[in-house]
Motif scaffolding. Sequence first.
Motif, PDB file in Angstrom:
ATOM      1  N   ASP A 101      -2.328  13.103   0.179  1.00 59.45           N
ATOM      2  CA  ASP A 101      -3.887  12.886   0.466  1.00 59.45           C
ATOM      3  C   ASP A 101      -4.466  14.388   0.198  1.00 59.45           C
ATOM      4  O   ASP A 101      -5.814  14.214  -0.218  1.00 59.45           O
ATOM      5  CB  ASP A 101      -3.993  12.113   1.746  1.00 59.45           C
ATOM      6  CG  ASP A 101      -3.570  11.037   1.757  1.00 59.45           C
ATOM      7  OD1 ASP A 101      -3.429  10.371   0.760  1.00 59.45           O
ATOM      8  OD2 ASP A 101      -3.449  10.310   2.823  1.00 59.45           O
ATOM      9  N   ALA A 102      -4.172  15.266   0.779  1.00 57.02           N
ATOM     10  CA  ALA A 102      -4.809  16.565   0.627  1.00 57.02           C
ATOM     11  C   ALA A 102      -4.960  16.994  -0.768  1.00 57.02           C
ATOM     12  O   ALA A 102      -5.964  17.436  -1.225  1.00 57.02           O
ATOM     13  CB  ALA A 102      -3.980  17.543   1.738  1.00 57.02           C
ATOM     14  N   LEU A 103      -3.891  16.844  -1.576  1.00 57.49           N
ATOM     15  CA  LEU A 103      -3.818  17.001  -2.837  1.00 57.49           C
ATOM     16  C   LEU A 103      -5.034  16.274  -3.823  1.00 57.49           C
ATOM     17  O   LEU A 103      -5.938  16.556  -4.487  1.00 57.49           O
ATOM     18  CB  LEU A 103      -2.589  16.912  -3.731  1.00 57.49           C
ATOM     19  CG  LEU A 103      -1.371  18.104  -3.180  1.00 57.49           C
ATOM     20  CD1 LEU A 103      -0.127  17.486  -3.835  1.00 57.49           C
ATOM     21  CD2 LEU A 103      -1.939  19.109  -3.609  1.00 57.49           C
ATOM     22  N   ALA A 104      -5.016  14.823  -3.290  1.00 54.18           N
ATOM     23  CA  ALA A 104      -5.909  13.949  -4.045  1.00 54.18           C
ATOM     24  C   ALA A 104      -7.515  14.384  -3.747  1.00 54.18           C
ATOM     25  O   ALA A 104      -8.222  14.438  -4.572  1.00 54.18           O
ATOM     26  CB  ALA A 104      -5.715  12.627  -3.463  1.00 54.18           C
ATOM     27  N   TYR A 105      -7.634  14.997  -2.561  1.00 51.71           N
ATOM     28  CA  TYR A 105      -8.717  15.373  -2.110  1.00 51.71           C
ATOM     29  C   TYR A 105      -9.467  16.635  -2.940  1.00 51.71           C
ATOM     30  O   TYR A 105     -10.722  16.655  -3.089  1.00 51.71           O
ATOM     31  CB  TYR A 105      -8.898  15.852  -0.705  1.00 51.71           C
ATOM     32  CG  TYR A 105     -10.311  16.326  -0.157  1.00 51.71           C
ATOM     33  CD1 TYR A 105     -11.194  15.278   0.138  1.00 51.71           C
ATOM     34  CD2 TYR A 105     -10.572  17.760   0.367  1.00 51.71           C
ATOM     35  CE1 TYR A 105     -12.404  15.627   0.464  1.00 51.71           C
ATOM     36  CE2 TYR A 105     -11.609  18.005   0.765  1.00 51.71           C
ATOM     37  CZ  TYR A 105     -12.683  17.014   0.719  1.00 51.71           C
ATOM     38  OH  TYR A 105     -13.885  17.537   1.481  1.00 51.71           O
ATOM     39  N   ILE A 106      -8.540  17.482  -3.318  1.00 48.63           N
ATOM     40  CA  ILE A 106      -8.854  18.515  -4.218  1.00 48.63           C
ATOM     41  C   ILE A 106      -9.707  17.785  -5.523  1.00 48.63           C
ATOM     42  O   ILE A 106     -10.623  18.526  -6.041  1.00 48.63           O
ATOM     43  CB  ILE A 106      -7.938  19.283  -4.873  1.00 48.63           C
ATOM     44  CG1 ILE A 106      -7.153  20.009  -3.585  1.00 48.63           C
ATOM     45  CG2 ILE A 106      -7.979  20.171  -6.060  1.00 48.63           C
ATOM     46  CD1 ILE A 106      -5.818  20.513  -3.870  1.00 48.63           C
ATOM     47  N   PHE A 107      -9.291  16.610  -6.064  1.00 50.61           N
ATOM     48  CA  PHE A 107      -9.929  16.083  -7.353  1.00 50.61           C
ATOM     49  C   PHE A 107     -11.143  15.239  -7.158  1.00 50.61           C
ATOM     50  O   PHE A 107     -11.661  14.927  -8.080  1.00 50.61           O
ATOM     51  CB  PHE A 107      -8.791  15.109  -8.036  1.00 50.61           C
ATOM     52  CG  PHE A 107      -7.619  16.057  -8.484  1.00 50.61           C
ATOM     53  CD1 PHE A 107      -7.619  16.652  -9.681  1.00 50.61           C
ATOM     54  CD2 PHE A 107      -6.306  16.156  -7.792  1.00 50.61           C
ATOM     55  CE1 PHE A 107      -6.718  17.355 -10.003  1.00 50.61           C
ATOM     56  CE2 PHE A 107      -5.281  16.765  -8.437  1.00 50.61           C
ATOM     57  CZ  PHE A 107      -5.272  17.464  -9.330  1.00 50.61           C
ATOM     58  N   GLU A 108     -11.586  15.164  -5.818  1.00 48.38           N
ATOM     59  CA  GLU A 108     -12.570  14.257  -5.474  1.00 48.38           C
ATOM     60  C   GLU A 108     -14.146  15.083  -6.090  1.00 48.38           C
ATOM     61  O   GLU A 108     -13.892  16.364  -5.976  1.00 48.38           O
ATOM     62  CB  GLU A 108     -12.885  13.787  -4.263  1.00 48.38           C
ATOM     63  CG  GLU A 108     -11.893  12.646  -3.871  1.00 48.38           C
ATOM     64  CD  GLU A 108     -11.920  12.499  -2.311  1.00 48.38           C
ATOM     65  OE1 GLU A 108     -13.174  12.634  -1.607  1.00 48.38           O
ATOM     66  OE2 GLU A 108     -11.156  11.684  -1.687  1.00 48.38           O
TER      67      GLU A 108
END
Length: 146
Positions: A139-146
Amino acid sequence: MELVVYLAGQIHDDWRGELRQKARKRGLPIIFKGPQEDHDRSDDIGEKIKGEQPNPVYRDQTASEFNNLRTRVWMEKADVVIALFGEKYRQWNTAMDAAIALQSGKPLILVRPEGLVHPLKELAQRAQVVVETPDQALDALAYIFE
């Protein structure tokens, strides 16, 4: 943009495979790298390259040369390092990889269960993110792409 994420940590379950699969399902542009996951290959690599060693100590040292080379190359190319500590086994390699990541200035996501809060408190203070599960790290990695 693709992220290269080095997955450091315990080798006694398939957390890396599960994380890769979940990232693919979410369509995240992440390339995952990490240590050799085939334990026999990791143990045998020194003798495969240099030949038979005179005893188990030299066998381990020789294998470590090539495993350390692999780790260093992929960690240097990594944009982020995830270091997962499990409760069941001593995690010397995980601690070493986390320290290398921090020393190299790599962002570190520390995954550690509640039972390891105390022994990992100093490392946790240096990590960018501390979570309790690999899913939270994803989830932390996915947040980078938002």
